[in-house]
Design an enzyme around this catalytic site. Structure first.
Site, PDB file in Angstrom:
ATOM      1  N   GLY A  14      57.698  43.221  11.725  1.00  0.00           N
ATOM      2  CA  GLY A  14      58.025  43.436  13.061  1.00  0.00           C
ATOM      3  C   GLY A  14      59.128  44.695  12.934  1.00  0.00           C
ATOM      4  O   GLY A  14      60.138  44.726  13.886  1.00  0.00           O
ATOM      5  N   SER A  15      58.738  45.786  12.402  1.00  0.00           N
ATOM      6  CA  SER A  15      59.486  47.108  12.188  1.00  0.00           C
ATOM      7  C   SER A  15      59.550  47.820  13.534  1.00  0.00           C
ATOM      8  O   SER A  15      60.438  48.289  14.029  1.00  0.00           O
ATOM      9  CB  SER A  15      59.232  47.747  11.122  1.00  0.00           C
ATOM     10  OG  SER A  15      57.875  48.598  11.358  1.00  0.00           O
ATOM     11  N   ARG A  93      45.835  39.693  15.306  1.00  0.00           N
ATOM     12  CA  ARG A  93      44.740  39.009  15.977  1.00  0.00           C
ATOM     13  C   ARG A  93      43.946  39.732  16.972  1.00  0.00           C
ATOM     14  O   ARG A  93      44.443  40.239  17.881  1.00  0.00           O
ATOM     15  CB  ARG A  93      45.168  37.654  16.579  1.00  0.00           C
ATOM     16  CG  ARG A  93      46.138  36.707  15.723  1.00  0.00           C
ATOM     17  CD  ARG A  93      45.460  35.705  15.366  1.00  0.00           C
ATOM     18  NE  ARG A  93      44.164  35.458  15.385  1.00  0.00           N
ATOM     19  CZ  ARG A  93      43.376  34.873  14.119  1.00  0.00           C
ATOM     20  NH1 ARG A  93      44.246  34.640  13.132  1.00  0.00           N
ATOM     21  NH2 ARG A  93      42.041  34.620  14.118  1.00  0.00           N
ATOM     22  N   ILE A  94      42.537  39.531  17.063  1.00  0.00           N
ATOM     23  CA  ILE A  94      41.714  40.159  18.229  1.00  0.00           C
ATOM     24  C   ILE A  94      41.989  39.243  19.261  1.00  0.00           C
ATOM     25  O   ILE A  94      41.861  37.875  19.132  1.00  0.00           O
ATOM     26  CB  ILE A  94      40.366  40.293  17.544  1.00  0.00           C
ATOM     27  CG1 ILE A  94      40.152  40.995  16.367  1.00  0.00           C
ATOM     28  CG2 ILE A  94      39.433  40.875  18.883  1.00  0.00           C
ATOM     29  CD1 ILE A  94      40.230  42.569  16.599  1.00  0.00           C
ATOM     30  N   ASN A 109      50.240  48.649  22.917  1.00  0.00           N
ATOM     31  CA  ASN A 109      50.028  48.193  21.452  1.00  0.00           C
ATOM     32  C   ASN A 109      50.154  49.570  20.828  1.00  0.00           C
ATOM     33  O   ASN A 109      50.183  50.683  21.364  1.00  0.00           O
ATOM     34  CB  ASN A 109      48.774  47.774  21.248  1.00  0.00           C
ATOM     35  CG  ASN A 109      48.567  47.580  19.605  1.00  0.00           C
ATOM     36  OD1 ASN A 109      49.353  47.021  19.087  1.00  0.00           O
ATOM     37  ND2 ASN A 109      47.264  47.677  19.146  1.00  0.00           N
ATOM     38  N   HIS A 111      49.412  51.876  17.591  1.00  0.00           N
ATOM     39  CA  HIS A 111      48.174  52.017  16.665  1.00  0.00           C
ATOM     40  C   HIS A 111      48.344  53.135  15.576  1.00  0.00           C
ATOM     41  O   HIS A 111      48.557  54.449  16.134  1.00  0.00           O
ATOM     42  CB  HIS A 111      46.790  52.041  17.250  1.00  0.00           C
ATOM     43  CG  HIS A 111      45.591  52.053  16.216  1.00  0.00           C
ATOM     44  ND1 HIS A 111      45.081  50.840  15.676  1.00  0.00           N
ATOM     45  CD2 HIS A 111      44.787  53.261  15.909  1.00  0.00           C
ATOM     46  CE1 HIS A 111      44.095  51.017  14.987  1.00  0.00           C
ATOM     47  NE2 HIS A 111      43.814  52.499  14.952  1.00  0.00           N
ATOM     48  N   GLU A 176      55.927  55.991  14.715  1.00  0.00           N
ATOM     49  CA  GLU A 176      55.778  54.964  15.529  1.00  0.00           C
ATOM     50  C   GLU A 176      57.034  54.483  16.069  1.00  0.00           C
ATOM     51  O   GLU A 176      57.190  54.173  17.264  1.00  0.00           O
ATOM     52  CB  GLU A 176      55.125  53.634  14.508  1.00  0.00           C
ATOM     53  CG  GLU A 176      53.822  54.157  14.183  1.00  0.00           C
ATOM     54  CD  GLU A 176      53.131  52.957  13.324  1.00  0.00           C
ATOM     55  OE1 GLU A 176      53.640  51.642  13.605  1.00  0.00           O
ATOM     56  OE2 GLU A 176      52.345  53.113  12.536  1.00  0.00           O
TER      57      GLU A 176
END
Length: 195
Positions: A14-15, A93-94, A109, A111, A176
């Site tokens: 969880g960075s 998870r999808i 999200n 990415h 990010e």
């Protein structure tokens, strides 16, 4: 100012979660992290969140007869925290259409590519294999299609001679951690909306 209540979904260390928690400590930040949910009980991020006094929970999908049932319980957990916004931060998870639609416009999200390039996994390897000169990351709204939601923010990094997936990943991760808190700020302050 009433701050938006945010839950973060993680699967590992969880960075990006940590970057969001740090950003939310600022008194003028328009969101607060109220819960962290993982699909893995051993996720390091759960300990980090708990150390910050944030509610945590883990749910293993394998314990449920169906993905729908698993996601129904996830929604109940998020609703029990009275969540306004859901942030995915390495949640591996999808997600099913019903769950995504329940949180439509309020779930984002991060990415590790410049979407629409390199949807899915192994983005750094694929960028290097293609001889890309520029790589980066995207914060986007979550929709039922994998990595297809509208982008909110992107950041570019140059691909350097001799880069490996690891060196490229490390430089992208810095970006990010910079743009995810900014994208959440934009959403929480209603400066952007899903379209």
């Amino acid at each position: 100012m009433s701050r938006k209540r945010v839950a973060i979904l993680i699967s590992g260390r969880g960075s990006n979660m940590s970057a969001l928690i740090e950003a939310a400590k600022a008194p003028d930040y328009p969101a607060e992290v109220v819960g962290v949910l993982s699909n893995r009980a051993a996720a390091q991020g759960l300990e980090i969140a708990a150390a910050h006094g944030i509610a945590t929970a883990s749910l293993a999908q394998s314990k449920f007869p169906s993905r729908d049932m698993f996601e129904d319980i996830m929604t109940q957990m998020l609703e029990s925290w009275d969540v306004d916004i859901v942030c995915l931060a390495g949640f591996m998870r999808i997600l099913g259409e019903d769950f995504v639609n329940r949180w439509a416009g309020t779930m984002i999200n991060i990415h590790p590519s410049l979407l629409p390039l390199y949807k899915g996994l192994h983005t750094h390897e694929r960028a290097l294999a293609d001889g890309a000169k520029v790589h980066g990351c995207t914060v986007h709204f979550v929709t039922p299609g994998l990595d297809e939601g509208s982008p909110i923010l992107q950041a570019e990094v140059p691909v350097l001679p001799g880069d490996t997936p690891e060196t490229l990943s490390a430089r992208v991760l810095v970006e990010e951690h910079r743009i995810y808190p900014e994208a959440l700020r934009l959403l929480a302050s209603a400066e952007i909306r899903a379209h």
